[in-house]
Design a protein around this motif. Structure first.
Motif, mmCIF file in Angstrom:
data_model
loop_
_atom_site.group_PDB
_atom_site.id
_atom_site.type_symbol
_atom_site.label_atom_id
_atom_site.label_comp_id
_atom_site.label_asym_id
_atom_site.label_seq_id
_atom_site.Cartn_x
_atom_site.Cartn_y
_atom_site.Cartn_z
ATOM 1 N N LEU A 83 0.830 -1.202 0.000
ATOM 2 C CA LEU A 83 0.000 0.000 0.000
ATOM 3 C C LEU A 83 0.864 1.252 0.000
ATOM 4 O O LEU A 83 0.557 2.242 -0.678
ATOM 5 N N ALA A 84 1.953 1.192 0.786
ATOM 6 C CA ALA A 84 2.845 2.355 0.833
ATOM 7 C C ALA A 84 3.468 2.613 -0.528
ATOM 8 O O ALA A 84 3.569 3.759 -0.982
ATOM 9 N N LEU A 85 3.886 1.550 -1.195
ATOM 10 C CA LEU A 85 4.464 1.709 -2.523
ATOM 11 C C LEU A 85 3.443 2.322 -3.482
ATOM 12 O O LEU A 85 3.767 3.205 -4.282
ATOM 13 N N THR A 86 2.192 1.838 -3.384
ATOM 14 C CA THR A 86 1.157 2.330 -4.290
ATOM 15 C C THR A 86 0.927 3.822 -4.129
ATOM 16 O O THR A 86 0.745 4.554 -5.100
ATOM 17 N N SER A 87 0.962 4.291 -2.865
ATOM 18 C CA SER A 87 0.686 5.707 -2.622
ATOM 19 C C SER A 87 1.908 6.589 -2.831
ATOM 20 O O SER A 87 1.809 7.680 -3.386
ATOM 21 N N ASP A 88 3.070 6.113 -2.379
ATOM 22 C CA ASP A 88 4.269 6.952 -2.460
ATOM 23 C C ASP A 88 4.884 7.003 -3.848
ATOM 24 O O ASP A 88 5.586 7.951 -4.191
ATOM 25 N N LEU A 89 4.649 5.964 -4.649
ATOM 26 C CA LEU A 89 5.319 5.881 -5.941
ATOM 27 C C LEU A 89 4.357 6.180 -7.094
ATOM 28 O O LEU A 89 4.325 5.489 -8.094
ATOM 29 N N GLN A 90 3.563 7.216 -6.902
ATOM 30 C CA GLN A 90 2.595 7.561 -7.948
ATOM 31 C C GLN A 90 3.277 8.041 -9.219
ATOM 32 O O GLN A 90 2.782 7.829 -10.322
ATOM 33 N N ASP A 91 4.428 8.660 -9.084
ATOM 34 C CA ASP A 91 5.104 9.236 -10.248
ATOM 35 C C ASP A 91 6.191 8.329 -10.819
ATOM 36 O O ASP A 91 6.691 8.582 -11.903
ATOM 37 N N PHE A 92 6.594 7.322 -10.064
ATOM 38 C CA PHE A 92 7.632 6.425 -10.583
ATOM 39 C C PHE A 92 7.449 5.045 -9.969
ATOM 40 O O PHE A 92 6.755 4.880 -8.966
ATOM 41 N N ALA A 93 8.060 4.065 -10.596
ATOM 42 C CA ALA A 93 7.884 2.669 -10.168
ATOM 43 C C ALA A 93 9.225 2.002 -9.920
ATOM 44 O O ALA A 93 10.197 2.264 -10.625
ATOM 45 N N PRO A 94 9.281 1.129 -8.900
ATOM 46 C CA PRO A 94 10.521 0.383 -8.650
ATOM 47 C C PRO A 94 10.635 -0.774 -9.640
ATOM 48 O O PRO A 94 9.680 -1.519 -9.854
ATOM 49 N N VAL A 95 11.794 -0.909 -10.231
ATOM 50 C CA VAL A 95 12.029 -1.952 -11.234
ATOM 51 C C VAL A 95 13.173 -2.837 -10.765
ATOM 52 O O VAL A 95 14.245 -2.341 -10.414
ATOM 53 N N VAL A 96 12.927 -4.131 -10.733
ATOM 54 C CA VAL A 96 13.969 -5.109 -10.397
ATOM 55 C C VAL A 96 14.468 -5.725 -11.693
ATOM 56 O O VAL A 96 13.698 -6.340 -12.438
ATOM 57 N N LEU A 97 15.741 -5.544 -11.947
ATOM 58 C CA LEU A 97 16.373 -6.134 -13.129
ATOM 59 C C LEU A 97 17.032 -7.437 -12.696
ATOM 60 O O LEU A 97 17.985 -7.429 -11.906
ATOM 61 N N SER A 98 16.525 -8.567 -13.168
ATOM 62 C CA SER A 98 17.024 -9.879 -12.750
ATOM 63 C C SER A 98 17.912 -10.491 -13.824
ATOM 64 O O SER A 98 17.500 -10.616 -14.977
ATOM 65 N N VAL A 99 19.106 -10.838 -13.424
ATOM 66 C CA VAL A 99 20.017 -11.545 -14.324
ATOM 67 C C VAL A 99 19.869 -13.032 -14.016
ATOM 68 O O VAL A 99 20.422 -13.547 -13.044
ATOM 69 N N ASN A 100 19.100 -13.729 -14.829
ATOM 70 C CA ASN A 100 18.859 -15.159 -14.592
ATOM 71 C C ASN A 100 19.948 -15.987 -15.259
ATOM 72 O O ASN A 100 19.951 -16.164 -16.479
ATOM 73 N N ASP A 101 20.868 -16.488 -14.437
ATOM 74 C CA ASP A 101 21.944 -17.333 -14.946
ATOM 75 C C ASP A 101 21.484 -18.784 -15.018
ATOM 76 O O ASP A 101 20.381 -19.126 -14.574
ATOM 77 N N LYS A 102 22.308 -19.638 -15.572
ATOM 78 C CA LYS A 102 21.877 -21.014 -15.854
ATOM 79 C C LYS A 102 21.502 -21.781 -14.586
ATOM 80 O O LYS A 102 20.650 -22.667 -14.629
ATOM 81 N N TRP A 103 22.122 -21.452 -13.430
ATOM 82 C CA TRP A 103 21.796 -22.186 -12.212
ATOM 83 C C TRP A 103 20.469 -21.732 -11.600
ATOM 84 O O TRP A 103 20.008 -22.299 -10.630
ATOM 85 N N HIS A 104 19.849 -20.724 -12.190
ATOM 86 C CA HIS A 104 18.510 -20.320 -11.754
ATOM 87 C C HIS A 104 17.425 -21.105 -12.495
ATOM 88 O O HIS A 104 16.233 -20.947 -12.184
ATOM 89 N N TYR A 105 17.829 -21.923 -13.437
ATOM 90 C CA TYR A 105 16.887 -22.708 -14.229
ATOM 91 C C TYR A 105 17.130 -24.199 -14.012
ATOM 92 O O TYR A 105 18.233 -24.615 -13.639
ATOM 93 N N CYS A 106 16.101 -24.992 -14.274
ATOM 94 C CA CYS A 106 16.303 -26.431 -14.334
ATOM 95 C C CYS A 106 17.246 -26.734 -15.497
ATOM 96 O O CYS A 106 17.301 -25.984 -16.473
ATOM 97 N N GLN A 107 17.968 -27.827 -15.383
ATOM 98 C CA GLN A 107 18.970 -28.170 -16.388
ATOM 99 C C GLN A 107 18.337 -28.320 -17.770
ATOM 100 O O GLN A 107 17.321 -28.993 -17.933
ATOM 101 N N ASN A 108 18.943 -27.661 -18.758
ATOM 102 C CA ASN A 108 18.473 -27.725 -20.143
ATOM 103 C C ASN A 108 16.991 -27.365 -20.270
ATOM 104 O O ASN A 108 16.222 -28.023 -20.978
#
Length: 458
Positions: free
Chosen positions: A408-433
């Motif tokens: 709720l705080a994010l919704t009200s405080d971030l009316q003009d901008f949004a937090p963005v998470v940039l995820s670097v998904n490497d191979k060990w973040h996935y099941c094999q192949n």
């Protein structure tokens, strides 16, 4: 001798060359002879099938005195064979279709197990594709050399025959298999379903510490077994009975089920009860259980809105993780994160992003940025303090603040901008192949989205 064996045109001819010339036969000739016998038998079976529509196994050959003489020669001398000859004899015997209880196979298996620590990787792979009984599988999956290396060909082969042999395996052996599959992120449905069926049939007799080992591969591979509609209720019933016997195992099993979006309400009533918490706080693993309970409590708030039972007392809430995961740290040199960081530095400047930021309830993010509606990346100096640490409070621990309030705080405080998470998904973040995220990463992404973050996958 090698050429004579390879040029033989019948089973009898191979056996005569080997048994009538013992002084000219070396260790390396025995696997060649067994392989040749296998080829000739296969050709005979194909010819018979063409003629009369049926196929015959190696039964007749096993009864021949010359074949018994060959087997006895291998049994008598195998302790002096080099590793290559031992492995190839075992592999050829398996390909020949010799029964596992035959003296030759038993002796070769015993000799192979005694040498596992000295085998090279190719030798190990061949041994593992030849053995199949409980004793052999236990030895295989207990081998550190095997455990540390991914044997995908063997796993694919095992997925075909393990369902037929699972009833004869001990829980310990099945747990070793589950541990190996989870370590190497092998999302093999037939194998995972076999573990699930084993668990469904044996679960009530198993200790909760064994159950957690058998359940973990499902969440690790983000895989709901085909029998989940039966298995999950069974696990709930078992946990209701055994929740207090091993609190750490209980929360581990719950975490696996949560990662698969299954929320056992009655068990949650127990683990969030004062009695369970008191028991945990006096144990040597109090902190790790508190971390798990804190994340489970956060997941309840974010994903299980219909839950109306007890919740974790805010006094005991902590961040699940306070820094990057061990696997991410260990593999940092193999990650693309460094390249992404350099690209961000050049594109937006170091003052416009944070790296390795830990967000409540304890998720480490690769990069955190704030972008307004026009697409401009804002410098950190212009981002309100409440947005930099959404759950922060001047007098209370961040983890003790309601996550729902944070949204709720994010919704009200971030009316003009949004937090963005940039995820670097490497191979060990996935099941094999596979392009399927492991369960813990998938749940992290779900929760961050529910918390109001925009996720961008790289």
């Amino acid at each position: 001798m090698k050429r004579l064996i390879e040029r033989s045109r019948s089973v009898g001819e191979v056996l005569r060359w080997v048994t009538q010339n013992p002084s000219k036969v070396s260790a390396s000739h025995y696997p060649i002879a067994l392989h040749k016998l296998g080829q000739l038998l296969q050709q005979q079976q194909q010819g018979q099938a063409t003629l009369n529509g049926e196929s015959r196994g190696p039964g007749q050959m096993l009864e021949q005195p010359e074949f018994q003489t060959l087997c006895q020669a291998i049994i008598s001398g195998c302790s002096k064979f080099d590793n290559f000859s031992i492995v190839n004899c075992l592999y050829a015997a398996a390909a020949l279709g010799l029964p596992g209880e035959s003296p030759l196979v038993r002796v070769l298996e015993d000799e192979s197990r005694s040498r596992l620590g000295r085998f090279n990787q190719k030798d190990v792979s061949m041994v593992f594709s030849s053995e199949a009984n409980n004793k052999a599988l236990e030895a295989i999956f207990s081998s550190q050399l095997f455990y540390e290396n991914r044997q995908e060909r063997f796993i694919r082969s095992m997925a075909e025959w393990l369902p037929r042999k699972a009833e004869n395996l001990t829980p310990y052996t099945m747990a070793l298999i589950a541990k190996y599959v989870a370590r190497h992120r092998l999302r093999e449905p037939r194998l995972l379903d076999t573990i699930a069926n084993f668990l469904l049939k044996r679960g009530e007799q198993l200790d909760s510490k064994v159950i957690q080992k058998l359940v973990f591969p499902f969440s690790r591979m983000n895989y709901r077994p085909s029998n989940h509609s039966e298995l999950f209720p069974k696990l709930e019933a078992i946990l209701e009975q055994k929740a207090g016997s091993s609190p750490l195992a209980t929360v581990n099993i719950l975490m696996s089920m949560f990662q698969l979006s299954h929320f056992p309400q009655t068990v949650l009533h127990q683990v969030f009860s004062p009695a369970f918490i008191t028991n945990v706080m006096s144990s040597p693993y109090a902190l790790i259980v508190r971390r798990y309970l804190s994340l489970l409590d956060a997941a309840v708030e974010l994903e299980f809105r219909d839950y109306s039972g007890p919740r974790l007392d805010p006094r005991y809430r902590v961040l699940m993780f306070e820094h990057a995961l061990t696997a991410d740290e260990a593999n940092r040199k193999y990650s693309y994160k460094g390249l992404v960081a350099e690209a961000l530095r050049q594109l937006v400047g170091e003052e416009c992003y944070r790296q390795d930021e830990v967000l409540p309830p304890g998720y480490c993010t690769d990069f955190l940025l704030w972008i307004n509606r026009s697409g401009t990346v804002l410098p950190l100096s212009r981002v309100p303090a409440a947005s930099k640490a959404p759950s922060a409070h001047p007098t209370t621990s961040p983890a003790a603040i309601s996550l729902r309030s944070s949204v709720l705080a994010l919704t009200s405080d971030l009316q003009d901008f949004a937090p963005v998470v940039l995820s670097v998904n490497d191979k060990w973040h996935y099941c094999q192949n596979s392009d399927i995220l492991v369960g813990s990463r998938a749940m992290r992404d779900r929760h961050l989205r529910l918390l109001g973050y925009c996720l961008v996958q790289v």
